[in-house]
Design a protein around this motif. Structure first.
Motif, PDB file in Angstrom:
ATOM      1  N   MET A   1      36.164 -62.919   9.540  1.00 24.12           N
ATOM      2  CA  MET A   1      35.770 -61.417   9.360  1.00 24.12           C
ATOM      3  C   MET A   1      36.410 -60.814   8.141  1.00 24.12           C
ATOM      4  N   LEU A   2      35.667 -60.086   7.518  1.00 19.16           N
ATOM      5  CA  LEU A   2      36.432 -59.379   6.251  1.00 19.16           C
ATOM      6  C   LEU A   2      37.349 -58.505   6.853  1.00 19.16           C
ATOM      7  N   GLN A   3      38.267 -58.319   6.241  1.00 18.43           N
ATOM      8  CA  GLN A   3      39.632 -57.881   6.534  1.00 18.43           C
ATOM      9  C   GLN A   3      39.301 -56.346   6.099  1.00 18.43           C
ATOM     10  N   LEU A   4      40.184 -55.453   6.809  1.00 15.11           N
ATOM     11  CA  LEU A   4      40.094 -53.896   6.579  1.00 15.11           C
ATOM     12  C   LEU A   4      40.213 -53.694   5.056  1.00 15.11           C
ATOM     13  N   GLY A   5      41.391 -54.318   4.649  1.00 17.30           N
ATOM     14  CA  GLY A   5      41.649 -53.998   3.363  1.00 17.30           C
ATOM     15  C   GLY A   5      40.428 -54.391   2.144  1.00 17.30           C
ATOM     16  N   ASP A   6      39.706 -55.393   2.489  1.00 17.55           N
ATOM     17  CA  ASP A   6      38.307 -55.817   1.810  1.00 17.55           C
ATOM     18  C   ASP A   6      37.485 -54.836   2.094  1.00 17.55           C
ATOM     19  N   GLU A   7      37.258 -54.382   3.097  1.00 14.78           N
ATOM     20  CA  GLU A   7      36.304 -53.278   3.347  1.00 14.78           C
ATOM     21  C   GLU A   7      36.557 -52.012   2.357  1.00 14.78           C
ATOM     22  N   VAL A   8      37.781 -51.562   2.672  1.00 18.95           N
ATOM     23  CA  VAL A   8      38.179 -50.345   1.804  1.00 18.95           C
ATOM     24  C   VAL A   8      37.897 -50.888   0.319  1.00 18.95           C
ATOM     25  N   THR A   9      38.595 -51.911  -0.157  1.00 19.64           N
ATOM     26  CA  THR A   9      38.463 -52.057  -1.510  1.00 19.64           C
ATOM     27  C   THR A   9      36.949 -52.033  -1.869  1.00 19.64           C
ATOM     28  N   LEU A  10      36.117 -52.943  -1.285  1.00 21.46           N
ATOM     29  CA  LEU A  10      34.773 -53.154  -1.827  1.00 21.46           C
ATOM     30  C   LEU A  10      33.812 -51.816  -1.766  1.00 21.46           C
ATOM     31  N   TYR A  11      34.034 -51.042  -0.770  1.00 17.95           N
ATOM     32  CA  TYR A  11      33.323 -49.782  -0.746  1.00 17.95           C
ATOM     33  C   TYR A  11      33.727 -48.753  -1.646  1.00 17.95           C
ATOM     34  N   SER A  12      34.973 -48.875  -1.986  1.00 17.93           N
ATOM     35  CA  SER A  12      35.834 -48.084  -2.802  1.00 17.93           C
ATOM     36  C   SER A  12      35.242 -48.362  -4.035  1.00 17.93           C
ATOM     37  N   VAL A  13      35.225 -49.477  -4.509  1.00 19.30           N
ATOM     38  CA  VAL A  13      34.863 -50.027  -5.997  1.00 19.30           C
ATOM     39  C   VAL A  13      33.331 -49.637  -6.154  1.00 19.30           C
ATOM     40  N   VAL A  14      32.509 -49.688  -5.117  1.00 19.06           N
ATOM     41  CA  VAL A  14      31.070 -49.314  -5.412  1.00 19.06           C
ATOM     42  C   VAL A  14      30.906 -48.061  -5.484  1.00 19.06           C
ATOM     43  N   PHE A  15      31.672 -47.114  -4.608  1.00 18.41           N
ATOM     44  CA  PHE A  15      31.671 -45.734  -4.847  1.00 18.41           C
ATOM     45  C   PHE A  15      31.752 -45.301  -5.977  1.00 18.41           C
ATOM     46  N   ALA A  16      33.031 -45.806  -6.579  1.00 15.44           N
ATOM     47  CA  ALA A  16      33.483 -45.459  -8.024  1.00 15.44           C
ATOM     48  C   ALA A  16      32.658 -45.798  -8.963  1.00 15.44           C
ATOM     49  N   LEU A  17      31.855 -46.804  -9.266  1.00 16.36           N
ATOM     50  CA  LEU A  17      31.187 -47.482 -10.245  1.00 16.36           C
ATOM     51  C   LEU A  17      29.791 -46.714 -10.057  1.00 16.36           C
ATOM     52  N   VAL A  18      29.448 -46.396  -8.961  1.00 15.73           N
ATOM     53  CA  VAL A  18      27.840 -45.719  -8.956  1.00 15.73           C
ATOM     54  C   VAL A  18      28.182 -44.258  -9.277  1.00 15.73           C
ATOM     55  N   LEU A  19      29.335 -43.628  -8.870  1.00 17.32           N
ATOM     56  CA  LEU A  19      29.679 -42.403  -9.433  1.00 17.32           C
ATOM     57  C   LEU A  19      29.844 -42.200 -10.829  1.00 17.32           C
ATOM     58  N   LEU A  31      23.690 -44.697  -1.710  1.00 17.36           N
ATOM     59  CA  LEU A  31      23.816 -46.095  -2.193  1.00 17.36           C
ATOM     60  C   LEU A  31      25.039 -46.871  -1.541  1.00 17.36           C
ATOM     61  N   THR A  32      26.040 -46.275  -1.450  1.00 18.02           N
ATOM     62  CA  THR A  32      27.607 -47.071  -0.812  1.00 18.02           C
ATOM     63  C   THR A  32      27.121 -47.220   0.723  1.00 18.02           C
ATOM     64  N   ALA A  33      26.352 -46.082   1.227  1.00 19.50           N
ATOM     65  CA  ALA A  33      26.140 -46.168   2.632  1.00 19.50           C
ATOM     66  C   ALA A  33      25.139 -47.300   2.959  1.00 19.50           C
ATOM     67  N   SER A  34      24.112 -47.452   1.916  1.00 15.51           N
ATOM     68  CA  SER A  34      23.036 -48.409   2.030  1.00 15.51           C
ATOM     69  C   SER A  34      23.421 -49.963   2.042  1.00 15.51           C
ATOM     70  N   LEU A  35      24.568 -49.926   1.059  1.00 18.79           N
ATOM     71  CA  LEU A  35      25.294 -51.236   0.894  1.00 18.79           C
ATOM     72  C   LEU A  35      25.889 -51.567   2.288  1.00 18.79           C
ATOM     73  N   TYR A  36      26.531 -50.603   2.897  1.00 25.04           N
ATOM     74  CA  TYR A  36      27.274 -50.934   4.185  1.00 25.04           C
ATOM     75  C   TYR A  36      26.350 -51.349   5.058  1.00 25.04           C
ATOM     76  N   LEU A  37      25.005 -50.597   5.348  1.00 27.19           N
ATOM     77  CA  LEU A  37      24.149 -50.982   6.086  1.00 27.19           C
ATOM     78  C   LEU A  37      23.376 -52.411   6.264  1.00 27.19           C
ATOM     79  N   PHE A  38      23.311 -52.651   4.932  1.00 22.25           N
ATOM     80  CA  PHE A  38      22.554 -53.773   4.554  1.00 22.25           C
ATOM     81  C   PHE A  38      23.547 -54.965   4.937  1.00 22.25           C
ATOM     82  N   LEU A  39      24.834 -54.951   4.710  1.00 22.57           N
ATOM     83  CA  LEU A  39      25.638 -56.083   5.010  1.00 22.57           C
ATOM     84  C   LEU A  39      25.720 -56.126   6.571  1.00 22.57           C
ATOM     85  N   THR A  40      25.773 -54.876   7.311  1.00 21.51           N
ATOM     86  CA  THR A  40      25.854 -54.807   8.510  1.00 21.51           C
ATOM     87  C   THR A  40      24.600 -55.472   9.227  1.00 21.51           C
TER      88      THR A  40
END
Length: 330
Positions: A1-19, A31-40
């Motif tokens: 399983m992806l660790q909580l720290g990974d989740e926070v880092t992944l979506y934070s980086v994506v959010f910052a880059l897209v912003l 777009l960040t929510a779409s990535l989350y839904l896609f992976l889920t």
């Protein structure tokens, strides 16, 4: 399983880059929510840890597995039946089989897309039927060609049956052909159920692994990766003479490396990560261990390196030779 720290880092980086790129909080959130839904929705879970350990450590937990690269291509003609036998005799616990296809769609063992480097023939596999390949000498270009003269290119089925007979774990290295490879391997697992506990499917191409998991989610899988592979050759030399193309490919390398370590492994639900030896360290092995993924290093070809992986890192490694030091194949 992806660790909580990974989740926070992944979506934070994506959010910052897209912003930064869109300057729109609405689009960034969407777009960040779409990535989350896609992976889920589309990711595959890892196979049970107990079965992955059985495949990766066939001689018992904590014991390093030694994998013969291309069936031990330094000690005998690579990807041949005699190489499988020599690897077993010399102490390998596993062998890597390179999967390719003949022109008539028969799965065979071959690393390259042509027969030129290893046989006395010439031409692409895509133009050679199995009957054509059967006429070639697979030992013709080997350093021990006199000892192994006349060795044939085996079918995947022949190689697998030999590995099962010798109780060798198999690393299926799939070069491409995602749909064909997944179909061929699915049939092979169906015919030989023992493979579920004695083999792993690996590829540089994430699409191959994802397609394999779609075809049969019970198969143990791994991604293979070499950082900077788009911009540099295996020995580190630049792949392109054009400075602009080299810089562009270097940027793509950074993106690909990030994707492997933060997205693709999770999407495919891999159990192991095969990485070029120069990038393995205790911290790197620990990084993957925390994610339930084992590191396997390639290609480890000297006694000093082997002792380091065996005694210090305790990481599985792939080698060209079980009997002596040699130069690596990239």
């Amino acid at each position: 399983m992806l660790q909580l720290g990974d989740e926070v880092t992944l979506y934070s980086v994506v959010f910052a880059l897209v912003l930064l790129g869109t300057r729109s909080p609405v689009w960034t959130t969407a777009l960040t929510a779409s990535l989350y839904l896609f992976l889920t929705m589309f990711r595959f879970p890892q196979v049970p840890t107990s079965r992955a350990l059985q495949v990766l450590h066939p001689v018992g937990p904590g014991n390093v597995s030694v994998v013969a690269h291309r069936c031990g291509g330094h000690d005998a003609p690579e990807n041949t039946i005699v190489a499988i036998r020599e690897s077993s005799k010399n102490g390998a616990t596993a062998v890597e089989l390179d999967l390719e296809f003949s022109a008539d769609s028969v799965p065979i063992l071959m690393h390259d897309e042509t027969v030129d480097r290893t046989t006395n023939g010439s031409g692409p596999l895509s133009q050679m039927r199995l009957s054509d390949l059967g006429k070639l000498d697979a030992a013709a270009k080997h350093r021990l060609r006199d000892k192994f003269a006349g060795e044939k290119i085996p079918t995947l089925e022949q190689a697998v049956e030999e590995c099962i007979k010798l109780q060798l774990t198999i690393y299926f290295d799939v070069k491409g052909h995602p749909d064909e490879a997944a179909a061929a391997l699915k049939e092979l697992y169906k015919k030989h159920p023992v493979l579920y506990n004695t083999s792993i499917v690996c590829s540089f191409e994430p699409k191959v692994i994802y397609r394999m998991r779609q075809s049969d989610p019970e198969v143990v899988t791994a991604l293979t990766h070499r950082p900077w592979s788009l911009s540099r050759l295996g020995d580190g030399a630049p792949r392109f003479s054009s400075p602009w193309k080299h810089r562009w490919m270097t940027l793509l390398d950074v993106a690909l490396d990030w994707a492997h370590h933060h997205v693709l492994w999770k999407l495919c639900g891999i159990s192991a990560f095969l990485i070029q030896k120069n990038f393995v360290s205790p911290d790197y092995a620990l990084y993957w261990a925390r994610r339930g993924v084992e590191v396997v290093a390639w290609t480890v070809n000297t006694k000093v390196e082997k002792d380091y992986y065996q005694d210090v890192l305790q990481v599985n490694y792939i080698t060209d030779s079980l009997v002596e030091d040699c130069e690596p194949h990239y």
